[in-house]
Design an enzyme around this catalytic site. Structure first.
Site, PDB file in Angstrom:
ATOM      1  N   LYS A 161       0.854  -1.192   0.000  1.00  0.00           N
ATOM      2  CA  LYS A 161       0.000   0.000   0.000  1.00  0.00           C
ATOM      3  C   LYS A 161       0.889   1.242   0.000  1.00  0.00           C
ATOM      4  CE  LYS A 161       0.894   1.476   4.350  1.00  0.00           C
ATOM      5  NZ  LYS A 161       1.628   2.723   4.632  1.00  0.00           N
ATOM      6  N   ASP A 181      -1.569  -1.565  10.594  1.00  0.00           N
ATOM      7  CA  ASP A 181      -1.899  -1.586   9.166  1.00  0.00           C
ATOM      8  C   ASP A 181      -2.597  -2.865   8.717  1.00  0.00           C
ATOM      9  OD1 ASP A 181      -0.865   0.929   8.606  1.00  0.00           O
ATOM     10  OD2 ASP A 181       1.132   0.181   8.121  1.00  0.00           O
TER      11      ASP A 181
END
Length: 281
Positions: free
Chosen positions: A11, A137
């Site tokens: 990401k 995350d």
């Protein structure tokens, strides 16, 4: 079925703001997370021994209990009560400690993979609950969408994806501890991420260039000026949007055309150990 192979995507943070410190010692954040097609490949095999064996193609990856893959296995066992050993092979392509959440993505892949091959029937929400105990995350990777994340990064609002093939990932090989960055961070009183969301929803790179920001850049650039140099160089070469991802050291660029992205790639590919072409997914 006792084996499964999964893609484990990286990401980038299209913006990141660090807000007040919480009573639990963590910080509230406001960030926009976007998947890109840079990926590791995770292969999981069920084994008879009640242990987690980790293999990897890269030598700088820990293969013991400190790896988030191992932590994911432990957390899943605790949550479900299963006693299933696994062997996990990580084909590592995502740079380590680079602001791309490769380890968190790997952990999520293990939970998703075991959920499937063991028929655990865990919901997305249950897997996210397991994930938050592993790392801030991790829950994001169960969404697979462009998302605005608040709280400690565990409260998600899906937003329109930024659709572009013109992404360039640049990393000089420096590994950065997010913990160290947080220790020196200057927190914001109020987030300005709303303007970034509007730019993304309108697919407006000009507005994104004007509004995108990462409050961690100040700390990282002061400690590691060569990372700041990467950002400046990308801007000087004509990239439309340039930002450090997460706590660094990766800097990403977004260009309006593939021609410009490829031109910058050719300029930088011999100067840094990690330069990848990518696209959002």
């Amino acid at each position: 079925m006792n084996t499964i192979q999964l893609d484990s995507f990286a990401k980038i943070n299209l913006s990141l703001d660090v807000l007040e410190e919480r009573e639990d010692g963590y910080h509230n954040i406001d960030t926009i997370m976007q998947l890109i097609d840079l990926k590791d490949v995770i292969e999981i095999e069920c084994i008879d021994q009640n242990e987690c064996i980790i293999e990897c193609n890269k030598q700088n990856i820990p293969l013991d209990h400190t790896n988030l893959v191992h932590k994911a296995w432990e957390a899943l066992k605790k949550y479900t009560g299963i006693q299933q050993g696994i062997k996990v092979h990580i084909q590592k392509n995502i740079p380590v400690a680079a602001g791309l959440a490769g380890g968190s993505s790997n952990a999520a892949a293990v939970i998703k993979g075991l959920n499937e091959i063991l028929g655990l029937n865990l919901s997305k929400e249950e897997m996210m609950e397991i994930g938050i105990g592993i790392g801030a995350d991790v829950p994001y990777f169960f969404m697979g969408k462009t998302a605005r994340a608040t709280g400690v990064g565990n409260i998600f609002e899906e937003i329109s994806p930024l659709k572009t093939e013109g992404v360039l990932i640049v990393n000089n090989g420096r590994e950065i501890s997010s913990k160290e960055v947080y220790e020196d961070i200057e927190t914001s009183e109020k987030s300005k991420i709303g303007k970034v969301v509007s730019a993304i929803e309108n697919q407006d790179l000009n507005a994104l260039r004007e509004s995108a920001y990462n409050t961690m850049e100040k700390v990282v650039f002061e400690k590691y000026p060569k990372i700041h140099d990467i950002k400046n160089r990308l801007l000087s070469l004509g990239a439309d949007v340039v930002l450090m991802s997460g706590s660094g050291a990766t800097v990403f660029a977004i260009t309006n055309t593939l021609e410009k992205r490829n031109e910058i790639y050719e300029e930088l590919k011999e100067d840094y150990p990690i330069v990848f072409k990518a696209k959002t997914i």
